[in-house]
Design a protein around this motif. Structure first.
Motif, short mmCIF file in Angstrom:
data_model
loop_
_atom_site.label_atom_id
_atom_site.label_comp_id
_atom_site.label_asym_id
_atom_site.label_seq_id
_atom_site.Cartn_x
_atom_site.Cartn_y
_atom_site.Cartn_z
N ASP A 171 -1.11 -19.28 -29.67
CA ASP A 171 -0.55 -18.51 -30.79
C ASP A 171 0.60 -17.62 -30.31
OD1 ASP A 171 -2.03 -19.40 -32.93
OD2 ASP A 171 -3.45 -17.73 -32.96
N LYS A 211 -12.74 -14.68 -39.34
CA LYS A 211 -12.48 -14.21 -37.97
C LYS A 211 -11.01 -13.92 -37.81
CE LYS A 211 -16.11 -17.26 -36.32
NZ LYS A 211 -16.30 -18.68 -35.99
N ARG A 241 3.34 -13.20 -39.15
CA ARG A 241 3.87 -14.49 -39.59
C ARG A 241 4.70 -14.31 -40.85
NH1 ARG A 241 2.43 -15.56 -35.36
NH2 ARG A 241 1.10 -17.24 -34.55
N SER A 270 8.89 -27.29 -37.09
CA SER A 270 8.05 -26.08 -37.14
C SER A 270 8.69 -24.94 -36.37
CB SER A 270 6.70 -26.41 -36.51
OG SER A 270 5.98 -25.23 -36.28
N1 UFG Z 1 -5.80 -16.54 -38.05
C1 UFG Z 1 -6.93 -15.75 -38.00
N2 UFG Z 1 -8.08 -16.25 -38.55
C2 UFG Z 1 -8.16 -17.47 -39.12
C3 UFG Z 1 -7.00 -18.27 -39.17
C4 UFG Z 1 -5.83 -17.77 -38.61
O1 UFG Z 1 -6.90 -14.64 -37.48
O2 UFG Z 1 -9.23 -17.85 -39.59
C5 UFG Z 1 -4.52 -16.00 -37.52
C6 UFG Z 1 -3.93 -16.83 -36.41
O3 UFG Z 1 -4.42 -16.44 -35.16
C7 UFG Z 1 -2.46 -16.53 -36.61
C8 UFG Z 1 -2.29 -16.32 -38.11
O4 UFG Z 1 -3.61 -16.01 -38.57
O5 UFG Z 1 -2.14 -15.34 -35.97
C9 UFG Z 1 -1.79 -17.52 -38.86
O6 UFG Z 1 -2.56 -18.64 -38.47
P1 UFG Z 1 -2.45 -20.06 -39.18
O7 UFG Z 1 -3.40 -20.97 -38.48
O8 UFG Z 1 -2.58 -19.90 -40.64
O9 UFG Z 1 -0.97 -20.48 -38.91
P2 UFG Z 1 -0.20 -20.63 -37.51
O10 UFG Z 1 0.83 -19.55 -37.51
O11 UFG Z 1 -1.08 -20.72 -36.35
O12 UFG Z 1 0.37 -22.08 -37.66
C10 UFG Z 1 1.25 -22.43 -38.67
C11 UFG Z 1 1.21 -23.94 -38.89
C12 UFG Z 1 1.68 -24.63 -37.67
C13 UFG Z 1 2.98 -24.06 -37.21
C14 UFG Z 1 2.90 -22.58 -37.06
C15 UFG Z 1 4.19 -21.96 -36.62
O13 UFG Z 1 -0.08 -24.37 -39.19
O14 UFG Z 1 1.82 -25.98 -37.95
O15 UFG Z 1 2.51 -22.03 -38.29
O16 UFG Z 1 5.01 -21.68 -37.69
F1 UFG Z 1 3.35 -24.58 -36.05
#
Ligand code: UFG
Length: 326
Positions: free
Chosen positions: A286, A207, A222, A118
């Motif tokens: 995050d 949210k 991202r 990841s």
């Molecule tokens: N977010 C929101 N609201 C939500 C869901 C997410 O604002 O309801 C935000 C999060 O705070 C983050 C972004 O959207 O800023 C993306 O969130 P995700 O949960 O979709 O993805 P992440 O970047 O947290 O995590 C993903 C994978 C992990 C991995 C990570 C790093 O799920 O396994 O990417 O690449 F580690």
């Protein structure tokens, strides 16, 4: 000869798309999964063996069931904030479980391994586009579990002629374009599914976690990479491991950064309506910005993502979410 592949976590989001793609290319597929977060409805490709990584006997039976040419490992717990609250579960499943899998592979003479790592291994970004040489400083136990496994398999390369590819996924997104399999987690924590669910169910409020990150609009940035593109990189890894030795890590991303608000706007375009949201405090662990430089995968594996447009990625996700099959 048709290669025989074990897909650990093949009932999950990425694993089920992988099992399907491998099957469509004529590989012999066996899925190993404990169905803790995966779906039995996603088990349409290959043979299924139910088992748990934390149980060495399950692994011994699975690896002994036939002669595998390589193992793909998608069986990870993936919720960053859970890993902060429950580190034991994350180290137990993601590290000890993987160690058990590696041991079973050694016992059964399998030395090719493709591991789902990841972008979380990088932590606080110090590069605009993150290359594989970015410092490895995970911000949370989840990211640490991925880094530790990468380090373990590097030691295995030195000691045991064990050859591996670790893919550092950025944000896997989208669904198979025919809409028959897609992304669903219980509870759903991922941004794109949550946006789509909020648009399909008026009772579910979207949210946004944090509005004061050091990014242009204050929300996290991202790199969203389509699931089919991710899976194609894994196909390339099989060919690569035919001749490559050692432990190799590759980023898999699109190279474009989108903020949470960008994603909400793009989804609004796809769905054809404005999506309401509210701001909430930041989530634990995050990172403000994770955007990939994937030129290593491009140069060495000859991999290029086909889905460049975020709207197109969201469109495939929406096709499945409108009519989800669990
Ligand atoms: N977010 C929101 N609201 C939500 C869901 C997410 O604002 O309801 C935000 C999060 O705070 C983050 C972004 O959207 O800023 C993306 O969130 P995700 O949960 O979709 O993805 P992440 O970047 O947290 O995590 C993903 C994978 C992990 C991995 C990570 C790093 O799920 O396994 O990417 O690449 F580690």
């Amino acid at each position: 000869k048709k290669l025989s592949l074990l897909v650990c976590g093949g009932a999950g989001y990425i694993g089920s798309h992988m099992a399907r793609m491998l099957d469509s290319y004529g590989y012999e597929v066996t899925v190993f999964d404990n169905l803790s977060t995966g779906y039995s409805k996603a088990l349409k490709w290959g043979e299924f063996i139910k088992g748990d990584l934390r149980n060495p006997d399950d692994l011994d039976k699975a690896l002994g069931s036939k002669k595998f040419d390589a193992v793909f490992h998608f069986s990870g717990l993936i919720v960053v904030s859970d890993s902060v609250k429950h580190p034991f579960q994350y180290y137990d499943n993601n590290v000890t479980g993987t160690l058990n899998l590696l041991q079973a592979m050694r016992n059964h003479g399998v030395n090719k391994f493709v591991f789902s790592s990841s972008a979380a291994v990088y932590g606080e970004p110090v590069m605009d586009l993150i290359t594989e040489s970015h410092p490895l400083a995970p911000l949370n136990p989840y990211g640490k579990t991925k880094l530790y496994v990468e380090e373990i398999i590097a030691d295995y390369a030195t000691a045991y002629n064990f050859n591996s590819v670790s893919f550092r996924y950025f944000n896997a997104a989208g669904a198979h374009p025919d809409g028959s399999i897609g992304e669903a987690h219980r509870p759903e924590t991922h941004l794109i599914p949550n946006i789509l669910l909020s648009s399909l169910d008026q009772g579910r409020k979207l949210k946004i976690f944090g509005d004061d990150y050091p990014t242009p609009d204050g929300t996290c940035v991202r790199d969203y990479i389509h699931i089919q593109d991710l899976c194609e990189a894994h196909l390339a890894a099989i060919n690569f491991l035919e001749t490559a030795h050692g432990a190799h890590s590759f980023n898999l991303g699109n190279g474009n950064g989108f903020s949470v608000l960008d994603v909400i706007n793009a989804a609004g375009d796809v769905i054809g309506k404005k999506i309401p949201y509210e701001f909430e405090p930041k989530r634990d662990g995050d990172s403000p910005r994770l955007v990939a430089d994937s030129s290593k995968a491009h140069n060495i594996l000859n991999w290029t993502p086909r889905y460049k447009d975020l709207r197109e990625i969201i469109e495939t996700a929406y096709r499945w979410h409108k009519n989800p099959v669990f």
